[in-house]
Design a protein around this motif. Structure first.
Motif, PDB file in Angstrom:
ATOM      1  N   LYS A   4       0.822  -1.221   0.000  1.00 41.62           N
ATOM      2  CA  LYS A   4       0.000   0.000   0.000  1.00 41.62           C
ATOM      3  C   LYS A   4       0.850   1.263   0.000  1.00 41.62           C
ATOM      4  O   LYS A   4       1.994   1.246   0.465  1.00 41.62           O
ATOM      5  N   GLU A  29      -2.536  -3.006   9.148  1.00 42.99           N
ATOM      6  CA  GLU A  29      -2.798  -4.065   8.191  1.00 42.99           C
ATOM      7  C   GLU A  29      -1.545  -4.363   7.347  1.00 42.99           C
ATOM      8  O   GLU A  29      -1.163  -5.506   7.164  1.00 42.99           O
ATOM      9  N   SER A  30      -0.902  -3.318   6.881  1.00 39.71           N
ATOM     10  CA  SER A  30       0.303  -3.497   6.046  1.00 39.71           C
ATOM     11  C   SER A  30       1.395  -4.208   6.818  1.00 39.71           C
ATOM     12  O   SER A  30       2.070  -5.096   6.289  1.00 39.71           O
ATOM     13  N   GLU A  34      -4.594   1.208   8.240  1.00 40.01           N
ATOM     14  CA  GLU A  34      -3.875   0.741   7.034  1.00 40.01           C
ATOM     15  C   GLU A  34      -2.447   0.360   7.369  1.00 40.01           C
ATOM     16  O   GLU A  34      -1.894  -0.610   6.844  1.00 40.01           O
ATOM     17  N   LEU A  74       0.760   4.872   1.780  1.00 42.57           N
ATOM     18  CA  LEU A  74       0.100   5.658   2.828  1.00 42.57           C
ATOM     19  C   LEU A  74       0.603   7.098   2.763  1.00 42.57           C
ATOM     20  O   LEU A  74       1.774   7.342   2.432  1.00 42.57           O
TER      21      LEU A  74
END
Ligand SMILES: O=C(O)CCC(=O)C(=O)O
Ligand SMILES: [Fe+2]
Length: 389
Positions: A38, A60-61, A57, A40
Motif C-alpha cells: 500500500k 494491516e500493512s 492501514e 500511505l
C-alpha cells in the motif's frame, strides 16, 4: 517460515508481477487477500480526522506484508534529489579517491566498500557501498576487548579533505538528509506505536535521546553477467528502514504466504518503509519483517538506493516482547488518546519504559546492532576489535 530464494542464473531485468488474489490465514492473525504493497500518506497521520484510517492501514500493512510506501512525508523533493545526486557523484569519483574513505579505516563502521566485498547467504552482493551514521564524537574511554563492542560504533563519519574539495556539497547534503530521515522515522515510530495500541511516545522513550541510525548508499552497476545478485535475500535486523530508490527497479519483497517474489516498484516521491527483526520480535510476530532482495541489475543503467536504518540508542535494553498486545482484533483508533487530543499516558499497555532501561531482563540493542554491522563488515572487526589487539 520462508524459503529464501536465490537469484537464478537466467534472471533478467525484473518486470512487475501482479500477485494473484488469495485468501489465506497465516498464524492466528494474518489474512491476506493480495500481496499488494500500500501507499500511505503521512498527511493522513498528521490530520487527526484521518489518523484512524492511516493507523488501520499501517497495522494491516505491517501485519500482512511488513512494507508500505509513504508519500507526503514532508521531506522536500529537492533535498531528496540532491541527496541522490551527491551519492551518484561520489560513486563516480576515481577508485583511488574512494579508497581514501575505506570502511576499514573507521572503527565506527563508516565509509566506502568496494564491490564484491559483502556476502549475503554465501553469494557475493554486486554493489558498491558508502556508510554513514550520526555524526558524533567517539566514546573516549572505549577500550577494545574491555568496553562493550557496541560503544565503538559511536563516532564521526569519514570526510577526506580531497573528497570534500572535489564535492563541496557532499557533506552538508548527507548530514541534512540524515537529519530529515531521523525526524521522519521518529514520526513513523509514533504511528507504529499507536497502530499497536500503545501510547504514541512508547518507542520514542525506548529510543533515547540519540537513536542509532545508519545511512547506506548503494550503487548496483549494470552488468552483463546474469550470475550475480544485487543483494541477497534477507530481513532487515532492526526497527525501521526508510528507503529511497531511483527509478531503475530490482528490489523485491517476498510474499509471506505464497513465498513468491514481488517487485517493490519505484514510485516517485515516496520512500519504502519496512520493519525489521527487532520489531518482529518485540511484537511477538504480529508485525512482519519482509524478506527482500535486490536482483542483479542488467537494465543498462546503474541503480542507486539509499536505505536508512533507524534503531534505539546503543545502550538501550529492550523487552523480549511487549506484553498484552492485542494480536487479533481490529483496534479502534478513534479514541481521543490516539487522536492526540488528550494526554496518552493512560494508553500504555505492558511494561513501563523506565523499568526496562535499568532492567537486566531485556536484551541489549547495542549488541544486536553490533552483530549486524559486524556480519556485513568483518574486516572492520578484524582491524579494530579483535581480541589480539
Ligand atoms: O538497495 C536496496 O533497494 C535494498 C538494500 C537492502 O535491502 C539492504 O541494504 O538492507
Ligand atoms: Fe535490507
Amino acid at each position: 517460515m520462508f524459503e529464501v530464494a536465490r537469484a537464478s542464473a537466467n534472471m533478467v531485468t525484473p518486470t512487475f508481477v501482479e500477485m494473484p488474489t488469495i485468501s489465506k490465514t497465516v498464524g492466528t492473525h494474518r489474512k491476506i487477500k493480495s500481496a499488494h504493497v500500500k501507499t500511505l500518506s503521512l498527511q493522513d497521520f498528521k490530520n487527526l480526522e484521518t489518523r484512524p484510517i492511516f493507523l488501520r492501514e499501517m497495522r494491516e500493512s505491517l501485519m500482512e506484508i511488513g512494507t508500505f510506501y509513504i508519500k507526503d512525508h514532508g521531506i522536500a523533493k529537492e533535498l531528496t534529489a540532491n541527496a541522490m545526486k551527491t551519492v551518484q557523484e561520489y560513486f563516480a569519483l576515481p577508485l583511488e579517491e574512494k579508497k581514501k574513505m575505506l570502511i576499514g579505516n573507521s572503527r565506527h563502521y563508516r565509509g566506502y566498500k568496494l564491490i564484491g566485498e559483502e556476502f549475503t547467504n554465501s553469494l557475493v552482493d554486486h554493489r558498491e557501498q558508502l556508510q554513514f551514521a550520526r555524526e558524533q564524537a567517539a566514546v573516549e574511554s572505549f577500550t577494545p576487548s574491555i568496553s562493550p563492542d557496541y560503544e565503538g560504533l559511536q563516532g564521526p563519519n569519514q570526510w577526506p579533505a580531497s573528497t570534500l574539495a572535489l564535492l563541496p556539497s557532499f557533506q552538508p547534503r548527507i548530514l541534512e538528509f540524515m537529519d530529515q530521515l531521523e525526524a521522519l522515522s521518529q514520526c513513523l515510530m509514533e504511528a507504529v506505536a499507536l497502530s499497536l495500541g500503545l501510547k504514541g511516545s512508547y518507542f520514542r522513550d525506548l529510543f533515547g535521546a540519540a537513536p542509532y541510525y545508519r545511512l547506506k548508499c548503494a550503487k548496483y552497476p549494470s552488468v552483463n553477467n546474469a550470475r550475480t545478485i544485487g543483494c541477497g535475500a534477507h530481513k532487515d535486523t532492526g526497527f525501521l528502514t526508510v528507503l529511497l530508490q531511483d527509478m531503475v527497479g530490482g528490489l523485491q519483497g517476498q510474499d509471506p504466504v505464497t513465498g513468491q517474489w514481488m517487485d517493490t516498484k519505484p514510485v516517485p516521491e515516496t520512500f519504502i518503509v519496512t520493519v525489521g527483526e527487532s520489531i518482529e520480535k518485540l511484537t511477538g510476530g504480529l508485525y512482519h519483517a519482509t524478506v527482500h532482495r535486490v536482483l542483479n541489475n542488467t537494465s543498462g543503467r546503474d541503480r542507486f538506493s539509499i536505505p536508512f536504518f533507524f534503531d534505539p540508542t546503543l545502550d538501550a535494553r529492550l523487552p523480549y516482547s511487549i506484553p498484552n498486545l492485542v494480536q487479533n482484533a481490529r483496534l479502534d483508533f478513534t479514541s481521543d488518546a490516539v487522536k492526540g487530543t488528550i494526554d496518552d499516558e493512560d494508553l500504555v499497555h505492558g511494561l513501563g519504559i523506565a523499568s526496562l532501561k535499568s532492567s537486566e531482563d531485556g536484551w541489549s540493542n547495542g549488541t544486536h546492532i553490533f552483530e549486524t554491522v559486524n556480519r556485513c563488515h568483518p574486516e572492520v572487526y578484524t582491524r579494530w576489535y579483535s581480541r589480539e589487539l
